[in-house]
Write a protein that holds these residues in place. Structure first.
Motif, PDB file in Angstrom:
ATOM      1  N   THR A   1      15.921 -20.300 -11.584  1.00 22.92           N
ATOM      2  CA  THR A   1      16.426 -20.483 -12.943  1.00 22.92           C
ATOM      3  C   THR A   1      17.353 -19.334 -13.320  1.00 22.92           C
ATOM      4  N   VAL A   2      16.992 -18.122 -12.906  1.00 17.93           N
ATOM      5  CA  VAL A   2      17.799 -16.953 -13.210  1.00 17.93           C
ATOM      6  C   VAL A   2      19.111 -16.982 -12.429  1.00 17.93           C
ATOM      7  N   VAL A   3      19.085 -17.543 -11.229  1.00 19.67           N
ATOM      8  CA  VAL A   3      20.305 -17.692 -10.429  1.00 19.67           C
ATOM      9  C   VAL A   3      21.227 -18.726 -11.073  1.00 19.67           C
ATOM     10  N   GLY A   4      20.639 -19.673 -11.795  1.00 22.53           N
ATOM     11  CA  GLY A   4      21.456 -20.651 -12.513  1.00 22.53           C
ATOM     12  C   GLY A   4      21.224 -22.093 -12.134  1.00 22.53           C
ATOM     13  N   ILE A   5      20.266 -22.344 -11.240  1.00 16.24           N
ATOM     14  CA  ILE A   5      19.936 -23.728 -10.881  1.00 16.24           C
ATOM     15  C   ILE A   5      18.520 -23.741 -10.306  1.00 16.24           C
ATOM     16  N   SER A   6      17.595 -24.353 -11.031  1.00 20.01           N
ATOM     17  CA  SER A   6      16.201 -24.404 -10.601  1.00 20.01           C
ATOM     18  C   SER A   6      16.022 -25.550  -9.616  1.00 20.01           C
ATOM     19  N   LEU A   7      15.694 -25.214  -8.376  1.00 14.75           N
ATOM     20  CA  LEU A   7      15.500 -26.253  -7.363  1.00 14.75           C
ATOM     21  C   LEU A   7      14.325 -27.179  -7.691  1.00 14.75           C
ATOM     22  N   PRO A   8      13.189 -26.666  -8.183  1.00 14.17           N
ATOM     23  CA  PRO A   8      12.110 -27.576  -8.553  1.00 14.17           C
ATOM     24  C   PRO A   8      12.500 -28.549  -9.677  1.00 14.17           C
ATOM     25  N   VAL A   9      13.222 -28.066 -10.683  1.00 15.46           N
ATOM     26  CA  VAL A   9      13.680 -28.949 -11.759  1.00 15.46           C
ATOM     27  C   VAL A   9      14.664 -29.969 -11.214  1.00 15.46           C
ATOM     28  N   LEU A  10      15.595 -29.511 -10.394  1.00 13.31           N
ATOM     29  CA  LEU A  10      16.590 -30.421  -9.822  1.00 13.31           C
ATOM     30  C   LEU A  10      15.925 -31.493  -8.961  1.00 13.31           C
ATOM     31  N   ARG A  11      14.942 -31.118  -8.170  1.00 11.58           N
ATOM     32  CA  ARG A  11      14.216 -32.098  -7.351  1.00 11.58           C
ATOM     33  C   ARG A  11      13.576 -33.177  -8.224  1.00 11.58           C
ATOM     34  N   ASP A  12      12.957 -32.760  -9.325  1.00  9.72           N
ATOM     35  CA  ASP A  12      12.352 -33.740 -10.243  1.00  9.72           C
ATOM     36  C   ASP A  12      13.405 -34.669 -10.841  1.00  9.72           C
ATOM     37  N   LEU A  13      14.544 -34.109 -11.231  1.00  9.82           N
ATOM     38  CA  LEU A  13      15.589 -34.924 -11.865  1.00  9.82           C
ATOM     39  C   LEU A  13      16.196 -35.941 -10.897  1.00  9.82           C
ATOM     40  N   VAL A  14      16.472 -35.518  -9.675  1.00  7.06           N
ATOM     41  CA  VAL A  14      17.018 -36.505  -8.731  1.00  7.06           C
ATOM     42  C   VAL A  14      15.956 -37.543  -8.380  1.00  7.06           C
ATOM     43  N   GLY A  15      14.698 -37.126  -8.394  1.00  5.65           N
ATOM     44  CA  GLY A  15      13.604 -38.087  -8.206  1.00  5.65           C
ATOM     45  C   GLY A  15      13.588 -39.130  -9.308  1.00  5.65           C
TER      46      GLY A  15
END
Length: 195
Positions: free
Chosen positions: A169-183
């Motif tokens: 999230t601090v880097v600017g893109i949360s992989l866990p959040v993104l995984r949920d959204l594409v799911g």
């Protein structure tokens, strides 16, 4: 599947590539000032959505997965995006050192007129750095390119003494959040991998 990142952020691109994706980069070019919100989480999400929609409309490719992100730092009741200049970056760091803020990152994914938006928040604890360290850091130019005037994955990483939450999230893109959204779009995360 064509994956498009609606962001010029090298950190976001690097994060996605390290996670196995190979996105095409399309910068939105939107005027961020058209979104006005006093809620940092809502602002980050709205900016991510604005960027994602702009790139999706320009591409006109319903098969493409478009990812938009934006980050803002909430600090002592203020919202910090990118600093306007070096003077502002120095002033921010003099206020932030030894204290904590909340980095909010908005995420938006679109494909075939379906869209999902989510934001993630991570508490960032800043080191109590000296004026000389602040001046040297700002002189690198890095703080001028990022929300809150700091990064965790570059020169600024030494000045973040800890976080509470997902470091992506601090880097600017949360992989866990993104995984949920594409799911939510019906796409398996592992199908996006380029192996």
């Amino acid at each position: 599947m064509r994956v498009v990142l609606a962001s010029a952020s090298p950190a976001r691109l690097s994060t996605l590539r390290t996670a196995g994706l190979d996105p095409q980069v399309e910068v939105s070019g939107v005027d961020e000032d058209q979104i006005d919100s006093h809620d940092p989480a809502n602002l980050a999400a709205a900016l991510a959505q604005l960027k994602c929609r702009a790139v999706d409309a320009r591409l006109q490719d319903p098969a493409a997965l478009v990812i938009g992100c934006d980050s803002v730092l909430a600090f002592e009741g203020e919202i910090f995006g990118k600093p306007v200049d070096a003077r502002e970056a120095v002033a921010r760091w003099r206020r932030m050192r030894g204290k904590s803020g909340v980095l909010h990152t908005g995420h938006c994914v679109r494909r075939a007129d379906r869209e999902f938006v989510e934001q993630a928040s991570t508490i960032v604890h800043f080191a109590d750095i000296t004026d000389a360290e602040i001046d040297a850091y700002v002189a690198t130019g890095e703080p001028l390119q990022v929300a809150g005037a700091f990064t965790i994955d570059g020169y600024g990483g030494a000045f973040v003494r800890g976080i509470e939450g997902d470091h992506h999230t601090v880097v600017g893109i949360s992989l866990p959040v993104l995984r949920d959204l594409v799911g939510d779009l019906g796409i398996r995360w592992t199908d996006l991998w380029v192996v």
